[in-house]
Design a protein around this motif. Structure first.
Motif, PDB file in Angstrom:
ATOM      1  N   ALA A  51    -100.617  23.922 -20.331  1.00 13.12           N
ATOM      2  CA  ALA A  51    -100.758  22.732 -19.505  1.00 13.12           C
ATOM      3  C   ALA A  51    -101.940  22.917 -18.558  1.00 13.12           C
ATOM      4  O   ALA A  51    -102.296  24.040 -18.203  1.00 13.12           O
ATOM      5  CB  ALA A  51     -99.485  22.486 -18.710  1.00 13.12           C
ATOM      6  N   VAL A  52    -102.537  21.809 -18.136  1.00 12.23           N
ATOM      7  CA  VAL A  52    -103.663  21.892 -17.207  1.00 12.23           C
ATOM      8  C   VAL A  52    -103.262  22.655 -15.941  1.00 12.23           C
ATOM      9  O   VAL A  52    -104.044  23.448 -15.408  1.00 12.23           O
ATOM     10  CB  VAL A  52    -104.173  20.476 -16.851  1.00 12.23           C
ATOM     11  N   SER A  53    -102.056  22.426 -15.461  1.00 14.99           N
ATOM     12  CA  SER A  53    -101.612  23.101 -14.235  1.00 14.99           C
ATOM     13  C   SER A  53    -101.648  24.617 -14.378  1.00 14.99           C
ATOM     14  O   SER A  53    -101.856  25.351 -13.407  1.00 14.99           O
ATOM     15  CB  SER A  53    -100.203  22.640 -13.855  1.00 14.99           C
ATOM     16  N   GLY A  54    -101.468  25.103 -15.603  1.00 19.18           N
ATOM     17  CA  GLY A  54    -101.499  26.541 -15.825  1.00 19.18           C
ATOM     18  C   GLY A  54    -102.867  27.152 -15.606  1.00 19.18           C
ATOM     19  O   GLY A  54    -102.986  28.331 -15.265  1.00 19.18           O
ATOM     20  N   LEU A  55    -103.928  26.347 -15.791  1.00 17.02           N
ATOM     21  CA  LEU A  55    -105.287  26.856 -15.614  1.00 17.02           C
ATOM     22  C   LEU A  55    -105.545  27.312 -14.180  1.00 17.02           C
ATOM     23  O   LEU A  55    -106.399  28.168 -13.942  1.00 17.02           O
ATOM     24  CB  LEU A  55    -106.315  25.784 -15.984  1.00 17.02           C
ATOM     25  N   TYR A  56    -104.818  26.705 -13.233  1.00 23.17           N
ATOM     26  CA  TYR A  56    -105.080  26.998 -11.831  1.00 23.17           C
ATOM     27  C   TYR A  56    -104.632  28.391 -11.403  1.00 23.17           C
ATOM     28  O   TYR A  56    -104.836  28.784 -10.256  1.00 23.17           O
ATOM     29  CB  TYR A  56    -104.448  25.917 -10.953  1.00 23.17           C
ATOM     30  N   ARG A  57    -104.073  29.140 -12.319  1.00 21.33           N
ATOM     31  CA  ARG A  57    -103.818  30.549 -12.031  1.00 21.33           C
ATOM     32  C   ARG A  57    -105.087  31.367 -12.253  1.00 21.33           C
ATOM     33  O   ARG A  57    -105.170  32.516 -11.821  1.00 21.33           O
ATOM     34  CB  ARG A  57    -102.680  31.082 -12.899  1.00 21.33           C
ATOM     35  N   ALA A  58    -106.058  30.795 -12.970  1.00 23.38           N
ATOM     36  CA  ALA A  58    -107.300  31.524 -13.249  1.00 23.38           C
ATOM     37  C   ALA A  58    -108.514  30.895 -12.586  1.00 23.38           C
ATOM     38  O   ALA A  58    -109.502  31.575 -12.311  1.00 23.38           O
ATOM     39  CB  ALA A  58    -107.527  31.594 -14.763  1.00 23.38           C
ATOM     40  N   ILE A  59    -108.448  29.597 -12.311  1.00 18.26           N
ATOM     41  CA  ILE A  59    -109.564  28.887 -11.673  1.00 18.26           C
ATOM     42  C   ILE A  59    -109.010  27.995 -10.576  1.00 18.26           C
ATOM     43  O   ILE A  59    -107.812  27.696 -10.547  1.00 18.26           O
ATOM     44  CB  ILE A  59    -110.342  28.017 -12.690  1.00 18.26           C
ATOM     45  N   SER A  60    -109.905  27.547  -9.680  1.00 19.52           N
ATOM     46  CA  SER A  60    -109.438  26.684  -8.598  1.00 19.52           C
ATOM     47  C   SER A  60    -109.816  25.230  -8.810  1.00 19.52           C
ATOM     48  O   SER A  60    -109.223  24.340  -8.200  1.00 19.52           O
ATOM     49  CB  SER A  60    -110.021  27.161  -7.257  1.00 19.52           C
ATOM     50  N   SER A  61    -110.814  24.954  -9.671  1.00 22.46           N
ATOM     51  CA  SER A  61    -111.276  23.592  -9.903  1.00 22.46           C
ATOM     52  C   SER A  61    -112.228  23.589 -11.087  1.00 22.46           C
ATOM     53  O   SER A  61    -112.616  24.658 -11.593  1.00 22.46           O
ATOM     54  CB  SER A  61    -112.016  23.049  -8.668  1.00 22.46           C
ATOM     55  N   ARG A  62    -112.638  22.385 -11.510  1.00 21.47           N
ATOM     56  CA  ARG A  62    -113.621  22.313 -12.590  1.00 21.47           C
ATOM     57  C   ARG A  62    -114.948  22.924 -12.141  1.00 21.47           C
ATOM     58  O   ARG A  62    -115.614  23.604 -12.926  1.00 21.47           O
ATOM     59  CB  ARG A  62    -113.853  20.866 -13.042  1.00 21.47           C
ATOM     60  N   GLU A  63    -115.344  22.682 -10.891  1.00 24.41           N
ATOM     61  CA  GLU A  63    -116.603  23.260 -10.411  1.00 24.41           C
ATOM     62  C   GLU A  63    -116.534  24.779 -10.401  1.00 24.41           C
ATOM     63  O   GLU A  63    -117.514  25.458 -10.737  1.00 24.41           O
ATOM     64  CB  GLU A  63    -116.947  22.748  -9.017  1.00 24.41           C
ATOM     65  N   ASP A  64    -115.391  25.318 -10.023  1.00 18.15           N
ATOM     66  CA  ASP A  64    -115.209  26.771 -10.049  1.00 18.15           C
ATOM     67  C   ASP A  64    -115.409  27.293 -11.469  1.00 18.15           C
ATOM     68  O   ASP A  64    -116.083  28.312 -11.686  1.00 18.15           O
ATOM     69  CB  ASP A  64    -113.816  27.125  -9.536  1.00 18.15           C
ATOM     70  N   LEU A  65    -114.857  26.576 -12.439  1.00 17.27           N
ATOM     71  CA  LEU A  65    -115.011  26.986 -13.832  1.00 17.27           C
ATOM     72  C   LEU A  65    -116.459  26.840 -14.286  1.00 17.27           C
ATOM     73  O   LEU A  65    -116.987  27.697 -14.992  1.00 17.27           O
ATOM     74  CB  LEU A  65    -114.080  26.166 -14.730  1.00 17.27           C
ATOM     75  N   LEU A  66    -117.114  25.759 -13.875  1.00 17.26           N
ATOM     76  CA  LEU A  66    -118.523  25.569 -14.225  1.00 17.26           C
ATOM     77  C   LEU A  66    -119.369  26.709 -13.673  1.00 17.26           C
ATOM     78  O   LEU A  66    -120.242  27.249 -14.363  1.00 17.26           O
ATOM     79  CB  LEU A  66    -119.026  24.238 -13.687  1.00 17.26           C
TER      80      LEU A  66
END
Length: 224
Positions: A51-66
């Motif tokens: 789930a998208v919510s699960g990504l927030y354990r590794a990143i804080s936002s789309r910009e953080d991922l970018l």
């Protein structure tokens, strides 16, 4: 009386559930597979099967991922500065950047449209700048050289990528019949376009600057 169900509400963007079986590096890899300029968190989550919510354990936002993606790409640019031959240094810079753009579609548009992306390539930019100054150029001319080569390479790649999409579409190659003959693309343009000729032109201009070529005199202002 009915009992009231208690429990905390989950805020959007906060990690929920057990720790996922993937790392920040996995999230970056998934985003780069989708495309550094075009990924969405929904698409990244789908690729990882979470789930998208699960990504927030590794990143804080789309910009953080970018930003994490750009940090990774900065390690992949294979640039070899050449202080002994500034002409080769110029072509090495263009070649290294072109190879990175070819490997990561959409990066060219990102570099043009998001100014702060350049900071992630500071090491390469600094190395190119030092090589030009070692050849005897001033700090300012060296900076202009690095910037001109980078801008020319990125803009050329945007044009070639658009031409490829147009040329290889179902409609087939466009005619460009209204353009003068020299400006009508042929299949050879699908490789690097006019990039190499443009870099040669930049290099010739730098050579003239280094050689102290005389500049045309500016017309004097005559007072009435």
């Amino acid at each position: 009386m009915c009992g009231r169900r208690t429990g905390s509400r989950t805020r959007p963007g906060r990690p929920t559930g057990p720790k996922p079986g993937f790392s920040r590096k996995d999230v970056v890899a998934a985003a780069l597979d989708i495309g550094v300029a075009d990924f969405t968190l929904t698409a990244v989550a789908g690729r990882l099967g979470v789930a998208v919510s699960g990504l927030y354990r590794a990143i804080s936002s789309r910009e953080d991922l970018l930003r994490a993606c750009l940090s990774e790409l900065a390690t992949r640019i294979a640039f070899s500065p050449d202080p002994a031959d500034w002409r080769r240094n110029a072509h090495n810079q263009a070649d290294a950047l072109w190879a990175l753009l070819e490997a990561h579609p959409g990066l060219d548009r990102l570099l043009i449209g998001v100014p702060w992306t350049a900071e992630y390539f500071g090491e390469t930019i600094s190395a190119a700048h030092r090589a030009f100054t070692a050849a005897g150029m001033s700090e300012e001319d060296s900076a202009l050289a690095v910037d001109m080569i980078g801008d020319t390479t990125i803009a050329s790649h945007v044009g070639v990528a658009a031409l490829r999409a147009d040329w290889l579409s179902d409609a087939g190659p466009p005619s460009y019949s209204t353009l003068p003959a020299m400006f009508r693309p042929d299949r050879s343009w699908l490789e690097r376009g006019w990039l190499d000729g443009k870099i040669d032109l930049v290099v010739d201009g730098l050579q003239a600057r280094l050689s102290g070529a005389s500049q045309p005199a500016r017309p004097s202002r005559v007072q009435a």
